[in-house]
Write a protein that holds these residues in place. Structure first.
Motif: not given
Length: 438
Positions: A393-396, A401-409, A342-345
């Motif tokens: 993910t919007s990161k390069k 990346h791209g796993y943040g929201i997936y891991n949270i869910r 959450l904080l990273s995003n």
């Protein structure tokens, strides 16, 4: 005329099977632009006119139909490069057979040896295709109810589609060979070998999916192991900082008597200006040493959040309201996964905001009727498709990346909790609720 209508219906159902499978099972985004659908319809009319013109022999009609359907279906897919669309088309084209082959086998058997479905005007294959579409739609509904499954499917890389295609190639080769071999057998042997062929056909398809599933589980295990090691490193650094901070506090307390004696002497001498200067120097020196610490009630969570805040711009303001009470049902590691992502995003979103805009990240923790409520707010620089969070993910570095929201869910669903994303007045908020009965 009847044969022509049957051919047209068969082609429409074939395209529909692939589109529904791509959208519902593979989570491929289809265009919402009506003009592209109109163009696709025009291409299909041209394709059918060419196929049914009579200028093509049977050997040429099949590849023309397949290539035409591929072009139409790929044209309706969006968000991928053309090569990815073509590969996903072939994957869906072959994998619709998972349900179609058993359905077709049952209908054929009933039609030939049992019920004699002579009332079917549009053919056994078309009936099987219609039933197959219904099965795919039902499976798609079940998948879309489970956000974790959706995130898992969307995170699949192209190599897994290639592996699935290889398994499909083997399955269809086996099916065609056995079809030729059992064509002249009696009903009993044809039924036996037909059932065995369909079992092997489905097993090869499942093998392709199983390989992808096992590989993704392995990747997830390695990611979690890496995360745990990183969190332990952060915790060690956090405790070192705490020890250093305690040493500084003791040092200040040790020197405080000397400072008080010095100021007392200056006051007795009437040197008020020097006392003020002395106080300013003390305040400045203590401000440099006393870095703001985060305290949400769990030291490991404090550590990972402090580590994430180090990546924030200097003008980013972070505030915490509330405290994590004892949550024995939720492990410290899972708490770290939630708060760090959450904080990273939020930090990443603030870094994308230019100028002197307000870069404020707010974390609020509440206990209401035994339920744990967590909310993180941050400003955003662009509109976000809330329904697609976790799908891209919007990161390069899209591989890492791209796993943040997936891991949270995934972590929240593990404890039966809920998460909701909102955007109000250019403020993005993630609201999490863990219930008392978990």
């Amino acid at each position: 005329m009847g044969v022509m209508l049957e051919e047209l219906l068969s082609n429409i159902l074939g395209i529909a099977e692939v589109l529904v499978f791509a959208w519902g099972i593979c989570q491929v985004e289809l265009t919402m632009d009506w003009r592209r659908w109109a163009v696709a319809c025009g291409l299909w009319i041209v394709e059918m006119a060419v196929v049914l013109s009579g200028f093509w022999d049977e050997m040429a009609v099949v590849p023309v139909t397949i290539l035409g359907n591929m072009a139409i279906t790929s044209f309706l897919m969006v968000s991928d490069k053309i090569l990815y669309r073509v590969i996903k088309y072939w994957f869906c084209f072959f994998y619709v057979g998972i349900a179609f082959r058993p359905i077709y086998f049952v209908i054929t058997f009933l039609n030939e040896y049992a019920v004699k479905l002579s009332w079917i005007d549009f053919g056994t294959k078309n009936l099987a295709s219609g039933c197959n579409i219904c099965v795919i739609v039902l499976a798609a509904i079940q998948i879309r109810k489970r956000k974790q499954w959706v995130s898992w499917v969307r995170s699949m890389s192209l190599k897994y589609y290639m592996i699935g295609l290889f398994c499909c190639f083997c399955a269809n080769g086996l099916k065609n060979y056995m079809g030729w071999e059992i064509a002249g057998l009696d009903m009993k042997n044809k039924l036996f070998w037909g059932i065995l062929t369909n079992i092997l056909y489905l097993a090869l398809h499942v093998m392709g999916i199983g390989f992808a599933f096992i590989s993704l589980l392995k990747e997830q295990y390695y990611r979690e192991s890496s995360l745990k090691s990183e969190y332990l490193r952060m915790a060690q650094e956090h405790y070192n900082n705490l020890a250093e901070h305690m040493f500084e506090v003791r040092s200040i307390r040790h020197d405080m008597m000397a400072h008080m004696n010095a100021m007392e002497y200056l006051i007795q001498e009437g040197k008020t200006g020097e006392v003020i200067t002395y106080l300013h120097e003390m305040k400045e020196n203590m401000g440099r040493k006393n870095n703001k610490k985060i305290d949400v009630g769990i030291e490991l969570v404090n550590a990972v959040m402090e580590n994430e805040l180090k990546k924030a711009d200097l003008d980013t303001h972070f505030s915490v309201e509330g405290y994590l009470a004892d949550q024995p049902a939720i492990s410290d590691f899972d708490m770290c996964v939630i708060f760090s992502n959450l904080l990273s995003n939020a930090v990443e979103a603030c870094k994308r905001i230019s100028g002197m805009e307000n870069k404020a990240i707010q974390l609020e923790i509440k206990q209401i009727n035994g339920n744990l409520l967590i909310e993180m707010k941050n400003p955003i620089y662009e509109q976000i498709a809330l329904e697609r969070l976790g799908a891209y993910t919007s990161k390069k570095d899209s591989v890492s990346h791209g796993y943040g929201i997936y891991n949270i869910r995934k972590t929240i669903e593990k404890y039966g909790g809920d998460i909701e994303f909102r955007i109000e007045d250019d403020i993005f908020s993630a609201r999490i609720c863990f219930y008392e009965e978990m």
